[in-house]
Design an enzyme around this catalytic site. Structure first.
Site, PDB file in Angstrom:
ATOM      1  N   ALA A  69       0.867  -1.174   0.000  1.00  0.00           N
ATOM      2  CA  ALA A  69       0.000   0.000   0.000  1.00  0.00           C
ATOM      3  C   ALA A  69       0.905   1.226   0.000  1.00  0.00           C
ATOM      4  O   ALA A  69       2.057   1.163   0.446  1.00  0.00           O
ATOM      5  CB  ALA A  69      -0.890  -0.027   1.236  1.00  0.00           C
ATOM      6  N   GLY A 113       0.742  -4.929   1.118  1.00  0.00           N
ATOM      7  CA  GLY A 113      -0.514  -5.008   0.374  1.00  0.00           C
ATOM      8  C   GLY A 113      -0.345  -5.669  -0.993  1.00  0.00           C
ATOM      9  O   GLY A 113      -1.303  -6.236  -1.527  1.00  0.00           O
ATOM     10  N   GLU A 116      -0.564  -9.249  -0.283  1.00  0.00           N
ATOM     11  CA  GLU A 116      -1.962  -9.535   0.076  1.00  0.00           C
ATOM     12  C   GLU A 116      -2.855  -9.544  -1.161  1.00  0.00           C
ATOM     13  O   GLU A 116      -3.744 -10.389  -1.286  1.00  0.00           O
ATOM     14  CB  GLU A 116      -2.456  -8.501   1.101  1.00  0.00           C
ATOM     15  N   GLU A 136       5.055  -4.906   6.994  1.00  0.00           N
ATOM     16  CA  GLU A 136       4.339  -3.837   7.700  1.00  0.00           C
ATOM     17  C   GLU A 136       4.853  -3.616   9.110  1.00  0.00           C
ATOM     18  O   GLU A 136       4.875  -2.495   9.617  1.00  0.00           O
ATOM     19  CB  GLU A 136       2.839  -4.158   7.771  1.00  0.00           C
TER      20      GLU A 136
HETATM   21  C1  HXC Z   1       5.075   4.286  -1.372  1.00  0.00           C
HETATM   22  C2  HXC Z   1       6.919   3.302  -2.290  1.00  0.00           C
HETATM   23  C3  HXC Z   1       6.563   2.055  -1.714  1.00  0.00           C
HETATM   24  C4  HXC Z   1       5.367   2.002  -0.945  1.00  0.00           C
HETATM   25  C5  HXC Z   1       8.391   1.800  -2.821  1.00  0.00           C
HETATM   26  N1  HXC Z   1       8.051   3.087  -2.960  1.00  0.00           N
HETATM   27  N2  HXC Z   1       7.508   1.149  -2.056  1.00  0.00           N
HETATM   28  N3  HXC Z   1       6.167   4.391  -2.117  1.00  0.00           N
HETATM   29  N4  HXC Z   1       4.661   3.153  -0.796  1.00  0.00           N
HETATM   30  N5  HXC Z   1       4.935   0.882  -0.389  1.00  0.00           N
HETATM   31  C6  HXC Z   1       8.760   4.126  -3.708  1.00  0.00           C
HETATM   32  C7  HXC Z   1      10.006   4.581  -2.984  1.00  0.00           C
HETATM   33  O1  HXC Z   1       9.703   5.512  -2.001  1.00  0.00           O
HETATM   34  C8  HXC Z   1      10.788   5.173  -4.125  1.00  0.00           C
HETATM   35  O2  HXC Z   1      10.295   6.463  -4.411  1.00  0.00           O
HETATM   36  C9  HXC Z   1      10.449   4.281  -5.289  1.00  0.00           C
HETATM   37  O3  HXC Z   1       9.232   3.625  -4.939  1.00  0.00           O
HETATM   38  C10 HXC Z   1      11.492   3.214  -5.545  1.00  0.00           C
HETATM   39  O4  HXC Z   1      11.735   2.540  -4.329  1.00  0.00           O
HETATM   40  P1  HXC Z   1      13.212   2.335  -3.703  1.00  0.00           P
HETATM   41  O5  HXC Z   1      13.043   2.112  -2.265  1.00  0.00           O
HETATM   42  O6  HXC Z   1      14.120   3.438  -4.129  1.00  0.00           O
HETATM   43  O7  HXC Z   1      13.649   0.997  -4.457  1.00  0.00           O
HETATM   44  P2  HXC Z   1      14.624  -0.146  -3.928  1.00  0.00           P
HETATM   45  O8  HXC Z   1      15.839   0.447  -3.270  1.00  0.00           O
HETATM   46  O9  HXC Z   1      14.810  -1.068  -5.092  1.00  0.00           O
HETATM   47  O10 HXC Z   1      13.830  -0.915  -2.782  1.00  0.00           O
HETATM   48  C11 HXC Z   1      12.658  -1.633  -3.104  1.00  0.00           C
HETATM   49  C12 HXC Z   1      11.892  -1.988  -1.809  1.00  0.00           C
HETATM   50  C13 HXC Z   1      11.593  -0.713  -0.995  1.00  0.00           C
HETATM   51  C14 HXC Z   1      12.674  -2.997  -0.980  1.00  0.00           C
HETATM   52  C15 HXC Z   1      10.580  -2.667  -2.295  1.00  0.00           C
HETATM   53  O11 HXC Z   1      11.040   0.281  -1.867  1.00  0.00           O
HETATM   54  C16 HXC Z   1      10.665  -0.905   0.149  1.00  0.00           C
HETATM   55  O12 HXC Z   1      11.048  -1.438   1.200  1.00  0.00           O
HETATM   56  N6  HXC Z   1       9.422  -0.452  -0.021  1.00  0.00           N
HETATM   57  C17 HXC Z   1       8.413  -0.472   1.035  1.00  0.00           C
HETATM   58  C18 HXC Z   1       7.861  -1.870   1.230  1.00  0.00           C
HETATM   59  C19 HXC Z   1       6.826  -1.902   2.322  1.00  0.00           C
HETATM   60  O13 HXC Z   1       7.088  -1.564   3.491  1.00  0.00           O
HETATM   61  N7  HXC Z   1       5.625  -2.325   1.960  1.00  0.00           N
HETATM   62  C20 HXC Z   1       4.488  -2.392   2.899  1.00  0.00           C
HETATM   63  C21 HXC Z   1       3.744  -1.113   2.897  1.00  0.00           C
HETATM   64  S1  HXC Z   1       2.476  -1.087   4.078  1.00  0.00           S
HETATM   65  P3  HXC Z   1      11.266   7.708  -4.698  1.00  0.00           P
HETATM   66  O14 HXC Z   1      10.322   8.854  -4.862  1.00  0.00           O
HETATM   67  O15 HXC Z   1      12.195   7.798  -3.539  1.00  0.00           O
HETATM   68  O16 HXC Z   1      11.963   7.331  -5.971  1.00  0.00           O
HETATM   69  C22 HXC Z   1       1.274  -1.978   3.417  1.00  0.00           C
HETATM   70  C23 HXC Z   1       0.032  -2.048   4.246  1.00  0.00           C
HETATM   71  C24 HXC Z   1      -0.846  -3.161   3.791  1.00  0.00           C
HETATM   72  O17 HXC Z   1       1.334  -2.508   2.358  1.00  0.00           O
HETATM   73  C25 HXC Z   1      -2.095  -3.192   4.610  1.00  0.00           C
HETATM   74  C26 HXC Z   1      -3.202  -2.478   3.958  1.00  0.00           C
HETATM   75  C27 HXC Z   1      -3.305  -2.697   2.520  1.00  0.00           C
END
Ligand code: HXC
Length: 262
Positions: A69, A113, A116, A136
């Site tokens: 998400a 998400g 999921e 998360e």
């Molecule tokens: C918003 C995101 C994002 C996310 C990545 N990006 N994941 N933006 N929400 N979930 C954005 C980054 O901020 C970045 O933007 C761009 O995408 C590229 O990501 P990088 O981090 O630079 O890439 P990389 O180094 O290759 O790392 C990839 C990654 C990492 C390991 C997937 O992006 C990451 O850890 N993302 C978050 C994963 C996460 O925590 N997901 C769960 C979210 S909570 P910029 O602008 O800097 O280029 C969730 C809740 C679910 O899902 C419950 C309800 C649905």
């Protein structure tokens, strides 16, 4: 003009075809925001309502199915906002009402998400570069789109706890061993494999496919005894269809079936 958040295509050349939906926020690794989920829900509903569609495939990019998400959209949400707007339930759950099979074709990250969403699909075909996880916990929340329920049902309690409590990722090979993934293929074969599976499903009897999906979901959602009773009722009802008569007649006459979808 801004890019569309999802791309919609129709594939195959049979009487019933496949609706291919591609998540399209590549710069954000397909982070799932409300606008995207609204559009995905509408596209799924439209495909389900279209008699010319027999199967749906959801995919992302080669780098990410979806990295979760959208954290930037969620960061300022308050409890009252998420409660009053029915966050997640309002649009993410549309997929649960889809009666036709939905295949997730997953390459790259399927996190939070994104994982999921893939688990809400009926089949999960993964490329060798796929990575799954529920990270998360690392940002102060828990999986909120069914992950704490579907992951243990798919991979068992031990591995689900490991993933949910540590937030670590598992690679595609581990995901296949654990039973999360139905097929693992080289990245360049991912779409061919998913679309071929969808083509096969499109050629079958739609009513029996929908009933089969309903019954398998019962196994996932209810008790064994209720599930078996439910399956038997649905099984009996299929003897009222023309496609059952045709399918069995075709087998006995050693010819391909010609299903009338009724
Ligand atoms: C918003 C995101 C994002 C996310 C990545 N990006 N994941 N933006 N929400 N979930 C954005 C980054 O901020 C970045 O933007 C761009 O995408 C590229 O990501 P990088 O981090 O630079 O890439 P990389 O180094 O290759 O790392 C990839 C990654 C990492 C390991 C997937 O992006 C990451 O850890 N993302 C978050 C994963 C996460 O925590 N997901 C769960 C979210 S909570 P910029 O602008 O800097 O280029 C969730 C809740 C679910 O899902 C419950 C309800 C649905």
């Amino acid at each position: 003009m801004t890019d569309p958040l999802i791309l919609i295509d129709t594939r195959g050349d049979g009487e019933r075809r496949t609706r291919l939906i591609t998540l399209n926020r590549p710069k954000q690794l397909n982070a799932l925001n409300d606008a995207l989920m609204d559009q995905l829900g509408a596209a799924l509903q439209a495909a389900d309502d279209d008699a010319g569609i027999g199967c749906i495939v959801i995919t992302g990019s080669e780098k990410a199915f979806a990295a979760g998400a959208d954290i930037s959209a969620m960061q300022s949400h308050t409890y009252m906002h998420v409660y009053k707007t029915n966050f997640i339930t309002r649009n993410w759950e549309t997929i649960r009402r889809v009666r036709k099979p939905v295949i997730a074709a997953v390459a790259g990250f399927a996190l939070g998400g994104g994982c999921e969403l893939a688990m809400m699909c009926d089949m999960l075909i993964a490329a060798e570069n796929a990575k799954f996880g529920q990270p998360e916990i690392k940002i102060g929340i828990i999986p909120g789109a069914g992950g704490t329920q579907r992951l243990p049902r798919a991979v068992g309690k031990a591995k689900a706890m490991d993933l949910v409590l540590t937030g670590r990722m598992m690679d595609a090979q581990e995901a296949e061993r654990a039973g999360l993934v139905s097929r693992l293929v080289p990245l360049e074969k991912l779409m061919d494999e998913a679309l071929a599976a969808a083509d096969l499903i499109c050629a079958l009897s739609g009513p029996s496919v929908m009933m089969a999906k309903e019954c398998v979901n019962r196994a996932f959602e209810g008790s064994l005894a209720d599930g078996v009773d439910y399956e038997r009722r649905v099984f009996h009802s299929l003897f009222a269809t023309a496609d059952q008569k045709e399918g069995m007649a075709a087998f006995l006459e050693k010819r391909p079936p010609k299903f009338s979808q009724s």
